[in-house]
Design a protein around this motif. Structure first.
Motif, PDB file in Angstrom:
ATOM      1  N   HIS A  90     -20.490   3.344  68.916  1.00  0.00           N
ATOM      2  CA  HIS A  90     -19.942   2.301  68.051  1.00  0.00           C
ATOM      3  C   HIS A  90     -19.517   1.059  68.827  1.00  0.00           C
ATOM      4  N   TYR A 145     -18.203  -1.039  63.896  1.00  0.00           N
ATOM      5  CA  TYR A 145     -18.497  -1.262  65.308  1.00  0.00           C
ATOM      6  C   TYR A 145     -17.362  -2.063  65.943  1.00  0.00           C
ATOM      7  N   PHE A 165     -13.712   3.863  62.168  1.00  0.00           N
ATOM      8  CA  PHE A 165     -15.110   4.248  62.003  1.00  0.00           C
ATOM      9  C   PHE A 165     -15.277   5.206  60.819  1.00  0.00           C
ATOM     10  N   ARG A 202     -21.989  -3.470  57.379  1.00  0.00           N
ATOM     11  CA  ARG A 202     -21.361  -3.294  58.688  1.00  0.00           C
ATOM     12  C   ARG A 202     -20.010  -4.011  58.727  1.00  0.00           C
ATOM     13  N   VAL A 261     -20.918   1.013  58.261  1.00  0.00           N
ATOM     14  CA  VAL A 261     -20.859   1.422  59.666  1.00  0.00           C
ATOM     15  C   VAL A 261     -19.895   0.476  60.389  1.00  0.00           C
TER      16      VAL A 261
END
Length: 302
Positions: A92, A297, A286, A245, A295
């Motif tokens: 990540h 990061y 996460f 994201r 997702v």
């Protein structure tokens, strides 16, 4: 519990179903209360001391000598990945060398300037760390993220919320509290649909004004006119497949430092508790992203 000077500041109590904060005696917290915001300050009959509120709401974490264990938000977790090299965590982390040269989060502002200050994390994001076709600055006001990136023509389409932060390079968890809290709070906005979008587009028509400086920085930073960007956002939001994201962009973390810490743990060597806390805070971020189909990061220094 003891502070950095080894002075006792509190105690916990282990009950059958939860761990309670029995006492928390920090001078700076004395006289601090949490009250109902709808009432006049000082008149809430059910007000609680800050330490009591933290206990009732399970707003504390407990780390153990067994690093795979942690008590967070009222629940006990076990994660062998922490002592197994951290491979899932490291996936990540995205590295960006430009972040090593940043010196501020947003830089300084003067009337009429057209770009964020060179050397700021905001400028780095605008100049290319965010690679989507459309880039919108959403900082300040009804803020969902510092920047929103959209790529409608990618396969799959992509929507990204960027949260930009600056800090001294360290493994401190404190640098991530605000960013993670903001990111999790706005996960439900990632769909970019609903009646609220009309107000968002109208707000983005205005230039970026920081404090008393009315700049010429446009919020539609990439992707064309408002009409063109509205179309691209609509296409991405309604695409049959869309990758969502959430990226925390920070100059305060280095992937190399994280890898070194995982290496020490795998070798049975001690690490500072702040790294273990950092691990659990980011793993919570996460996991929260995964729960809503996104997702998470962290974009950091190499």
């Amino acid at each position: 519990m003891v502070d950095d000077a080894s002075a006792e500041i509190g105690a916990i109590k282990i009950n059958k179903t939860r761990i309670a904060m029995k006492t928390l005696e920090i001078p700076s917290l004395a006289g601090v209360f949490v009250e109902d915001a709808r009432l006049v300050v000082g008149t809430d009959p059910n007000r609680k001391t800050l330490s009591k509120y933290i206990d009732v709401e399970d707003m504390f974490s407990i780390l153990f000598s067994d690093l795979a264990l942690a008590y967070i938000d009222g629940s006990l977790f076990r994660d062998e990945a922490l002592v197994g090299g951290g491979a899932s965590f490291l996936r990540h982390l995205m590295t960006e060398p430009l972040l090593a040269a940043t010196t501020s989060e947003k830089g300084t502002f003067v009337a009429g300037q057209a770009e964020f200050t060179t050397g700021s994390v905001f400028r780095a994001v605008a100049d290319g760390l965010a690679g989507e076709d459309v880039l919108i600055c959403d900082d300040l006001g009804d803020e969902w993220a510092d920047f929103i990136g959209v790529s409608a023509n990618a396969n799959p389409a992509m929507i990204t919320f960027y949260h930009a932060k600056h800090g001294n390079r360290s493994l401190s968890a404190s640098a991530f509290h605000d960013a993670v809290g903001q990111a999790i709070k706005n996960l439900g906005r990632l769909s970019l649909v609903g009646d609220v979008m009309a107000n968002k587009f109208q707000g983005w028509d205005a230039t970026y004004n920081h404090g008393h400086a009315a700049t010429a920085i446009t919020r539609y930073m990439r992707g064309g006119t408002r009409a063109q960007i509205e179309e691209q956002v609509g296409l991405a939001a309604t695409a049959p497949a869309v990758l969502k994201r959430v990226v925390i962009v920070t100059s305060s973390l280095s992937r190399a430092d994280v890898e070194e810490a995982f290496g020490r743990i795998a070798a049975g060597l001690p690490v500072r508790p702040n790294f273990v806390q950092l691990y659990w805070i980011l793993m919570g971020f996460f996991s929260a992203c995964i729960e809503i189909g996104a997702v998470g990061y962290v974009m950091c220094q190499p």
